[in-house]
Motif scaffolding. Structure first.
Motif, PDB file in Angstrom:
ATOM      1  N   ALA A 241       0.852  -1.192   0.000  1.00  0.00           N
ATOM      2  CA  ALA A 241       0.000   0.000   0.000  1.00  0.00           C
ATOM      3  C   ALA A 241       0.886   1.240   0.000  1.00  0.00           C
ATOM      4  N   ILE A 242       0.362   2.308  -0.572  1.00  0.00           N
ATOM      5  CA  ILE A 242       1.094   3.570  -0.659  1.00  0.00           C
ATOM      6  C   ILE A 242       0.484   4.568   0.309  1.00  0.00           C
ATOM      7  N   LYS A 243       1.320   5.172   1.129  1.00  0.00           N
ATOM      8  CA  LYS A 243       0.863   6.208   2.046  1.00  0.00           C
ATOM      9  C   LYS A 243       1.493   7.533   1.635  1.00  0.00           C
ATOM     10  N   TRP A 244       0.629   8.512   1.335  1.00  0.00           N
ATOM     11  CA  TRP A 244       1.102   9.823   0.884  1.00  0.00           C
ATOM     12  C   TRP A 244       1.280  10.764   2.075  1.00  0.00           C
ATOM     13  N   GLN A 245       2.280  11.636   1.972  1.00  0.00           N
ATOM     14  CA  GLN A 245       2.545  12.629   3.020  1.00  0.00           C
ATOM     15  C   GLN A 245       2.865  13.969   2.368  1.00  0.00           C
ATOM     16  N   ASP A 246       2.270  15.025   2.904  1.00  0.00           N
ATOM     17  CA  ASP A 246       2.625  16.371   2.443  1.00  0.00           C
ATOM     18  C   ASP A 246       4.035  16.704   2.901  1.00  0.00           C
ATOM     19  N   TYR A 247       4.723  17.471   2.056  1.00  0.00           N
ATOM     20  CA  TYR A 247       6.123  17.770   2.334  1.00  0.00           C
ATOM     21  C   TYR A 247       6.346  19.275   2.239  1.00  0.00           C
ATOM     22  N   LYS A 396       0.649  -7.798  -5.951  1.00  0.00           N
ATOM     23  CA  LYS A 396       1.649  -7.097  -5.143  1.00  0.00           C
ATOM     24  C   LYS A 396       1.816  -5.631  -5.558  1.00  0.00           C
ATOM     25  N   THR A 397       1.815  -5.397  -6.871  1.00  0.00           N
ATOM     26  CA  THR A 397       1.953  -4.022  -7.356  1.00  0.00           C
ATOM     27  C   THR A 397       0.665  -3.260  -7.067  1.00  0.00           C
ATOM     28  N   PRO A 398       0.745  -2.101  -6.358  1.00  0.00           N
ATOM     29  CA  PRO A 398      -0.475  -1.360  -5.998  1.00  0.00           C
ATOM     30  C   PRO A 398      -1.260  -0.956  -7.245  1.00  0.00           C
ATOM     31  N   PHE A 399      -2.563  -1.246  -7.268  1.00  0.00           N
ATOM     32  CA  PHE A 399      -3.376  -0.929  -8.445  1.00  0.00           C
ATOM     33  C   PHE A 399      -3.743   0.546  -8.494  1.00  0.00           C
ATOM     34  N   ASN A 400      -3.692   1.252  -7.341  1.00  0.00           N
ATOM     35  CA  ASN A 400      -4.085   2.665  -7.311  1.00  0.00           C
ATOM     36  C   ASN A 400      -2.878   3.599  -7.338  1.00  0.00           C
ATOM     37  N   PHE A 401      -1.753   3.095  -7.794  1.00  0.00           N
ATOM     38  CA  PHE A 401      -0.511   3.859  -7.881  1.00  0.00           C
ATOM     39  C   PHE A 401      -0.024   3.748  -9.321  1.00  0.00           C
ATOM     40  N   THR A 555     -12.764  -6.303 -19.707  1.00  0.00           N
ATOM     41  CA  THR A 555     -13.626  -6.790 -18.621  1.00  0.00           C
ATOM     42  C   THR A 555     -12.855  -6.978 -17.329  1.00  0.00           C
ATOM     43  N   GLU A 556     -11.507  -7.034 -17.427  1.00  0.00           N
ATOM     44  CA  GLU A 556     -10.695  -7.265 -16.229  1.00  0.00           C
ATOM     45  C   GLU A 556     -10.076  -5.995 -15.694  1.00  0.00           C
ATOM     46  N   GLN A 557     -10.009  -4.950 -16.526  1.00  0.00           N
ATOM     47  CA  GLN A 557      -9.320  -3.731 -16.109  1.00  0.00           C
ATOM     48  C   GLN A 557      -9.975  -3.132 -14.882  1.00  0.00           C
ATOM     49  N   GLY A 558      -9.098  -2.740 -13.969  1.00  0.00           N
ATOM     50  CA  GLY A 558      -9.564  -2.131 -12.738  1.00  0.00           C
ATOM     51  C   GLY A 558      -9.972  -3.131 -11.702  1.00  0.00           C
ATOM     52  N   ALA A 559      -9.912  -4.429 -12.034  1.00  0.00           N
ATOM     53  CA  ALA A 559     -10.299  -5.469 -11.068  1.00  0.00           C
ATOM     54  C   ALA A 559      -9.242  -5.634 -10.010  1.00  0.00           C
TER      55      ALA A 559
END
Length: 559
Positions: A241-247, A396-401, A555-559
């Motif tokens: 998972a990716i955690k974003w932080q303001d810098y 394993k690779t984050p889908f929302n990144f 049909t699989e994209q975004g799954a």
């Protein structure tokens, strides 16, 4: 002396902050006029490089009352503030996984700058952009509570005391100037980024009262961005998972070169900022490196400039200050200066059109700014970040990144298209030879991955179903898994090798499958391997990333 007439010339002002302040002052007076405020300072004359403005005590008061206007508002927070009892407690309903749940909130009064002069221009009014401006004031320019007293008195509906201070300072300075003398005042960090009582050479920060007046208004002409960093977190199931932080903030300040053009451009820019939100901030305010703030400002100037002038006529440069509040101190993390460049901005516009992977974007944009090869300095991030961010691995690779390999593949594909239209003499230039090298490394890696994946999976690429354009419709699961395994093994093997060790791996493994290399390409590749193995390593690792992802059926994209 009942009236003070101040004449400014852009070429006499010492810094970009002063020049932006003059433009900001003119914009502020215009927004006051639009809101029907009175009395107003009188703009006697403006030209391309100068402005003459007349103040009296009442108009100065009106100006500073609006500049520092503030209010006290209530906020709800989940936890009590240390050392400060809440005004009251409330219970609110929240939705948790589809169920209504009661949660306690603590209510506090907070002081908040109004910024009505900006709200008049921002498309979202009391929205995300004004909130970024308020956060910047409270975290950077007015980070210390003592510096906020100018806003406290306005929240209590008292006239701004700053007006008298500035007015009498100007009056005294003009009287001295008439006698051939000059007066200076110290500068504070509340109006000038980077100001200190004394610098390392024990030289104090100071300026004339006329110049210092402008420094109250530069933030009106600035654009504010939020650089972000990310960290990787793994759950017990080993999902990434990716955690974003303001810098901090990237504060971008224009060095104005044509006052009339720039003021018109600025008002257009502010009124047309994208108000689409990403959480609590405008999406377009979020950037991956501070220099991007400068590119964004120049991009907006190009997009919104009036037809009769070029970008160079409006500004001569933009300055970017990356600052962050750390504990009780405000730290300057970086300071950059960018000059307008039409070619650079055309290239940036193409980058901007795509939602890019932040790792790829960071080295790609820096190389763009420094006129380096597009893949320079990529070896370090490619050798540092977790492999699942760089080589696609299902589950394993984050889908929302945004996946780095997609950006790399897009770049390699663009290079191949450009080479089709490149003349023979262009191919002998430094860029032409570098593009030929990139294409050859990409083709070599792609062929290697295909042959190894076919052998591992027992599936032949030529047998997969295709659409009418010849594009593969879907890949068998066995082949997908084989591609990911081959790419991961090759990637990890390459990123741990250096110099001769890498050369031996590249020639002994990636070139172990039958490869057709035209003589000129073979010579170019072999010479580069010997003379500059790091170039080949960077390109090969990016090519592995680009080939590790196989497109999904619709049909699989975004799954």
């Amino acid at each position: 002396m009942k009236e003070l007439t101040l004449s400014y010339n852009l070429f006499d002002l010492p810094t970009a902050q002063h020049k932006a302040g003059l433009a900001g002052l003119l914009v502020m007076i215009e927004t006051m006029r639009r809101r029907g405020l009175a009395p107003l300072p009188v703009i006697q004359e403006t030209t391309a490089t100068s402005a003459t403005i007349t103040f009296n005590k009442e108009t100065m008061q009106s100006l500073f009352d609006d500049l520092f206007d503030a209010e006290v508002v209530e906020v709800q927070v989940k936890a009590k503030w240390q050392g400060k009892p809440p005004k009251r407690e409330e219970s609110i309903s929240v939705n948790v996984e589809g169920k209504e749940k009661k949660e306690k909130r603590f209510v506090y009064d907070v002081l908040r700058p109004k910024g009505l002069f900006l709200q008049t221009l921002y498309p979202d009014g009391e929205g995300g952009w004004i909130q970024i401006w308020r956060n910047m004031l409270w975290n950077i320019l007015r980070a210390q509570p003592a510096a906020r007293k100018v806003y406290e008195e306005r929240a209590e509906r008292r006239p701004s005391s700053q007006s008298d201070k500035v007015y009498h300072g100007l009056k005294k300075a003009l009287a001295k100037s008439a006698k051939g003398k000059q007066q200076s005042e110290s500068l504070a960090g509340t109006v000038f980024i980077g100001a200190q009582d004394k610098n390392a050479e024990l030289v104090s920060f100071s300026g004339t009262p006329m110049e210092n007046l402008l420094l109250h208004f530069w933030h009106i002409a600035a654009l504010l961005f939020i650089p972000r960093s990310f960290s990787v977190e793994r759950s017990q199931e080993r999902n990434t998972a990716i955690k974003w932080q303001d810098y901090g903030f990237a504060i971008t300040i224009p060095e104005v070169s044509h006052l009339e053009y720039f003021v018109a451009d600025l008002m257009d820019i502010l009124q047309q900022l994208d108000a689409k939100m990403a959480g609590t901030r405008p999406a377009s305010s979020l950037i991956d490196l501070s220099e991007e703030g400068g590119l964004e400002y120049l991009y907006h100037l190009v997009k919104h400039r009036i037809d009769r002038h070029s970008l160079h006529d409006s500004v001569s440069a933009v300055e970017i200050y990356h600052v962050q509040k750390q504990g009780n101190n405000v730290r300057m993390l970086a300071a950059e200066r960018l000059q307008p460049d039409e070619v650079l901005l055309n290239r940036y516009e193409k980058v901007r059109a795509n939602r890019m992977n932040p790792i790829f974007k960071s080295f790609y944009l820096r190389n763009l700014l420094q006129s380096e090869r597009w893949y320079e300095n990529s070896t370090f991030p490619l050798s540092t970040y977790p492999a699942e961010l760089l080589v696609h691995k299902t589950g394993k690779t984050p889908f929302n990144f945004p996946f780095l390999g997609r950006d790399a593949r897009r770049k390699f594909t663009n290079i191949q298209e450009e080479l089709k239209h490149m003349e023979a003499d262009e191919m002998q230039t430094e860029k032409g030879r570098d593009d030929l090298l990139a294409r050859r490394v990409y083709d070599l890696v792609r062929h290697y991955v295909r042959i190894k994946a076919e052998g591992r999976s027992g599936k032949k690429l030529d047998t997969f179903p295709k659409d009418e354009k010849g594009h593969i419709i879907s890949y068998p699961q066995e082949y997908r898994e084989a591609v990911e395994k081959v790419c991961l093994d090759a990637f990890l093997a390459m990123r741990g090798r250096r110099e001769q060790d890498f050369v031996e791996y590249f020639t002994g493994s990636l070139c172990s499958v039958p490869q057709f290399l035209p003589p000129d390409d073979y010579l170019l590749l072999s010479q580069t391997l010997i003379a500059d193995w790091e170039r080949v390593k960077s390109l090969a690792m990016l090519a592995i990333s680009a080939n590790s992802y196989l497109s999904q059926p619709k049909t699989e994209q975004g799954a």
